[in-house]
Design a protein around this motif. Structure first.
Motif, mmCIF file in Angstrom:
data_model
loop_
_atom_site.group_PDB
_atom_site.id
_atom_site.type_symbol
_atom_site.label_atom_id
_atom_site.label_comp_id
_atom_site.label_asym_id
_atom_site.label_seq_id
_atom_site.Cartn_x
_atom_site.Cartn_y
_atom_site.Cartn_z
ATOM 1 N N VAL A 199 0.866 -1.176 0.000
ATOM 2 C CA VAL A 199 0.000 0.000 0.000
ATOM 3 C C VAL A 199 0.908 1.232 0.000
ATOM 4 C CG1 VAL A 199 -1.799 1.308 1.201
ATOM 5 C CG2 VAL A 199 -1.802 -1.198 1.295
ATOM 6 N N VAL A 200 0.715 2.120 -0.973
ATOM 7 C CA VAL A 200 1.524 3.339 -1.091
ATOM 8 C C VAL A 200 0.716 4.530 -0.580
ATOM 9 C CG1 VAL A 200 2.809 4.855 -2.628
ATOM 10 C CG2 VAL A 200 2.687 2.398 -3.127
ATOM 11 N N PHE A 201 1.269 5.268 0.362
ATOM 12 C CA PHE A 201 0.581 6.443 0.908
ATOM 13 C C PHE A 201 0.917 7.668 0.073
ATOM 14 C CE2 PHE A 201 -0.312 3.489 4.055
ATOM 15 C CZ PHE A 201 -1.245 4.006 4.937
ATOM 16 N N SER A 202 -0.032 8.618 0.006
ATOM 17 C CA SER A 202 0.124 9.770 -0.881
ATOM 18 C C SER A 202 -0.623 10.967 -0.320
ATOM 19 C CB SER A 202 -0.435 9.412 -2.267
ATOM 20 O OG SER A 202 -0.670 10.571 -3.034
ATOM 21 N N GLY A 203 0.014 12.146 -0.431
ATOM 22 C CA GLY A 203 -0.667 13.365 -0.006
ATOM 23 C C GLY A 203 -1.878 13.684 -0.852
ATOM 24 N N LEU A 204 -1.881 13.270 -2.109
ATOM 25 C CA LEU A 204 -2.989 13.560 -3.022
ATOM 26 C C LEU A 204 -4.063 12.487 -3.005
ATOM 27 C CD1 LEU A 204 -4.344 15.225 -5.198
ATOM 28 C CD2 LEU A 204 -2.768 14.235 -6.873
ATOM 29 N N TRP A 205 -3.664 11.224 -2.982
ATOM 30 C CA TRP A 205 -4.628 10.118 -3.132
ATOM 31 C C TRP A 205 -4.954 9.432 -1.818
ATOM 32 C CZ3 TRP A 205 -6.024 11.319 -7.746
ATOM 33 C CH2 TRP A 205 -5.075 11.751 -8.681
ATOM 34 N N GLY A 206 -4.268 9.780 -0.757
ATOM 35 C CA GLY A 206 -4.477 9.106 0.521
ATOM 36 C C GLY A 206 -3.668 7.830 0.572
ATOM 37 N N ALA A 207 -4.127 6.815 -0.138
ATOM 38 C CA ALA A 207 -3.399 5.552 -0.245
ATOM 39 C C ALA A 207 -3.771 4.907 -1.572
ATOM 40 C CB ALA A 207 -3.728 4.625 0.922
ATOM 41 N N LEU A 208 -2.815 4.183 -2.147
ATOM 42 C CA LEU A 208 -3.011 3.543 -3.453
ATOM 43 C C LEU A 208 -2.523 2.103 -3.421
ATOM 44 C CD1 LEU A 208 -1.531 6.314 -5.795
ATOM 45 C CD2 LEU A 208 -3.977 5.790 -5.531
ATOM 46 N N ARG A 209 -3.135 1.276 -4.241
ATOM 47 C CA ARG A 209 -2.573 -0.016 -4.587
ATOM 48 C C ARG A 209 -1.731 0.177 -5.847
ATOM 49 N NH1 ARG A 209 -2.827 -3.935 -0.631
ATOM 50 N NH2 ARG A 209 -4.891 -3.950 0.356
ATOM 51 N N LEU A 210 -0.824 -0.740 -6.096
ATOM 52 C CA LEU A 210 0.086 -0.590 -7.231
ATOM 53 C C LEU A 210 -0.623 -0.602 -8.574
ATOM 54 C CD1 LEU A 210 3.046 -2.876 -6.088
ATOM 55 C CD2 LEU A 210 2.935 -0.376 -6.034
ATOM 56 N N THR A 211 -1.803 -1.185 -8.627
ATOM 57 C CA THR A 211 -2.545 -1.264 -9.887
ATOM 58 C C THR A 211 -3.380 -0.013 -10.164
ATOM 59 O OG1 THR A 211 -4.262 -2.474 -8.682
ATOM 60 C CG2 THR A 211 -2.667 -3.777 -9.928
ATOM 61 N N ASP A 212 -3.508 0.869 -9.192
ATOM 62 C CA ASP A 212 -4.286 2.096 -9.393
ATOM 63 C C ASP A 212 -3.598 2.990 -10.418
ATOM 64 O OD1 ASP A 212 -6.367 1.547 -7.607
ATOM 65 O OD2 ASP A 212 -5.207 2.296 -5.901
ATOM 66 N N ARG A 213 -4.382 3.510 -11.353
ATOM 67 C CA ARG A 213 -3.845 4.368 -12.415
ATOM 68 C C ARG A 213 -4.126 5.832 -12.077
ATOM 69 N NH1 ARG A 213 -2.546 1.543 -17.129
ATOM 70 N NH2 ARG A 213 -2.538 3.547 -18.204
ATOM 71 N N VAL A 214 -3.048 6.592 -11.923
ATOM 72 C CA VAL A 214 -3.159 8.015 -11.613
ATOM 73 C C VAL A 214 -2.134 8.775 -12.449
ATOM 74 C CG1 VAL A 214 -4.015 7.686 -9.259
ATOM 75 C CG2 VAL A 214 -1.553 7.767 -9.669
ATOM 76 N N PRO A 215 -2.344 10.077 -12.666
ATOM 77 C CA PRO A 215 -1.373 10.872 -13.435
ATOM 78 C C PRO A 215 -0.217 11.327 -12.546
ATOM 79 C CG PRO A 215 -3.219 12.238 -12.803
ATOM 80 C CD PRO A 215 -3.550 10.850 -12.333
ATOM 81 N N PRO A 216 0.908 11.707 -13.156
ATOM 82 C CA PRO A 216 2.004 12.303 -12.377
ATOM 83 C C PRO A 216 1.518 13.564 -11.659
ATOM 84 C CG PRO A 216 2.772 11.675 -14.553
ATOM 85 C CD PRO A 216 1.282 11.538 -14.576
ATOM 86 N N TYR A 217 2.053 13.797 -10.472
ATOM 87 C CA TYR A 217 1.618 14.934 -9.653
ATOM 88 C C TYR A 217 2.745 15.315 -8.712
ATOM 89 C CZ TYR A 217 1.342 11.594 -5.846
ATOM 90 O OH TYR A 217 1.672 10.655 -4.900
ATOM 91 N N ARG A 218 2.549 16.378 -7.948
ATOM 92 C CA ARG A 218 3.515 16.767 -6.915
ATOM 93 C C ARG A 218 2.750 17.332 -5.725
ATOM 94 N NH1 ARG A 218 9.063 18.025 -6.915
ATOM 95 N NH2 ARG A 218 9.676 18.278 -4.729
ATOM 96 N N LEU A 219 2.688 16.578 -4.631
ATOM 97 C CA LEU A 219 2.032 17.058 -3.419
ATOM 98 C C LEU A 219 2.481 16.201 -2.245
ATOM 99 C CD1 LEU A 219 -0.021 19.003 -2.111
ATOM 100 C CD2 LEU A 219 -1.769 17.239 -2.483
ATOM 101 N N SER A 220 3.170 16.807 -1.306
ATOM 102 C CA SER A 220 3.662 16.101 -0.132
ATOM 103 C C SER A 220 2.605 16.056 0.963
ATOM 104 C CB SER A 220 4.922 16.793 0.393
ATOM 105 O OG SER A 220 5.282 16.274 1.652
ATOM 106 N N MET A 221 2.634 14.995 1.753
ATOM 107 C CA MET A 221 1.716 14.872 2.880
ATOM 108 C C MET A 221 1.977 15.933 3.935
ATOM 109 S SD MET A 221 -0.850 12.902 3.889
ATOM 110 C CE MET A 221 -0.771 11.192 3.326
#
Length: 246
Positions: free
Chosen positions: A106-128
């Protein structure tokens, strides 16, 4: 066993598929919060103080703001290929069973909260660690939604950095992986915290556990599994301390 990872500031430069579809992401309980962060980030990127608000380095401002403004229409790609920093270089996902990695990580993210590796998202820049108007500090903002969305079973191996660990407290049994370098001074061992090598080491340990098909159920079993894979480790309370030689 679940392995919790931070994201990476270094990312792929562009996606190669359809644009973001929030409804398709895992952990749908986070959808409403994800939408709020996207809206707040898009607005913040139009402000004159955007770079300061987002904590962007001088040489990366234009690229980061452009990515964030294009979140809804930019081509997306799997999280497995999005993150490309030191930790992910050593994790070496292409060499692992993709189904096993997607199930465990599980990957944590300031933008998405948390992601699985298969989740498709665009490149972004936002720190928690960012305080994003009007939501406030993201680590605090994400807590309520994360508590509802994340209900992992089994042992949690927590490799997150501080701001991402603050967004959700892993329930027991959980072990945080710390990395130290040991030197000998005057015959006395001395340990110091490392940063760059900590990322590489966490990535390597995650890789080794997944490659070996390890599934420890307790901190003690994790200690044995990591030691058997060739790492020098100690169990100190709820921490698994990895000791690097000088």
């Amino acid at each position: 066993m679940h392995i919790l990872l931070p994201p990476s500031e270094k990312k792929a430069t562009e996606g190669d598929g359809p644009p973001l579809d929030l409804a398709s992401l895992s952990l749908p309980e986070l959808t409403a919060a994800r939408r709020r962060v996207i809206t707040a980030l898009t607005r913040a990127c139009r402000r004159k103080d955007a770079a300061e608000t987002l904590g962007l380095p001088a040489g990366q401002i234009d690229e980061a703001l452009a990515r964030n403004r294009a979140l809804k229409e930019a081509p997306a790609l799997p999280a497995a290929r999005l993150y490309t920093g030191v930790l992910y270089d050593n994790l070496d996902l292409p060499s692992l069973d993709p189904e096993a990695a997607a199930e465990r990580i599980v990957v944590f993210s300031g933008l998405w909260g948390a992601l699985r590796l298969t989740d498709r998202v665009p490149p972004y820049r936002l720190s928690m660690s960012v305080s994003l108007p009007p939501l406030g500090r993201l680590g605090t903002f994400w807590k309520p939604a994360m508590n509802k969305a994340l209900r992992p079973s089994g042992l949690i191996v927590d490799m997150r950095s501080g701001p991402y660990a603050a967004a959700w407290k892993a329930p027991q049994p959980a072990v945080a992986v710390r990395v130290f370098r040991e030197t000998i001074s005057g015959g006395v061992p001395k340990r110091t915290v490392v940063s760059h090598m900590a990322k590489a080491t966490r990535g390597a340990i995650a890789h080794d556990l997944l490659k070996a098909g390890a599934d420890p159920a307790t901190p003690e079993e994790l200690l044995k599994a990591v030691a058997d894979l060739g790492h020098t480790v100690e169990l100190n309370g709820t921490n698994l301390d990895v000791i690097l030689p000088s």
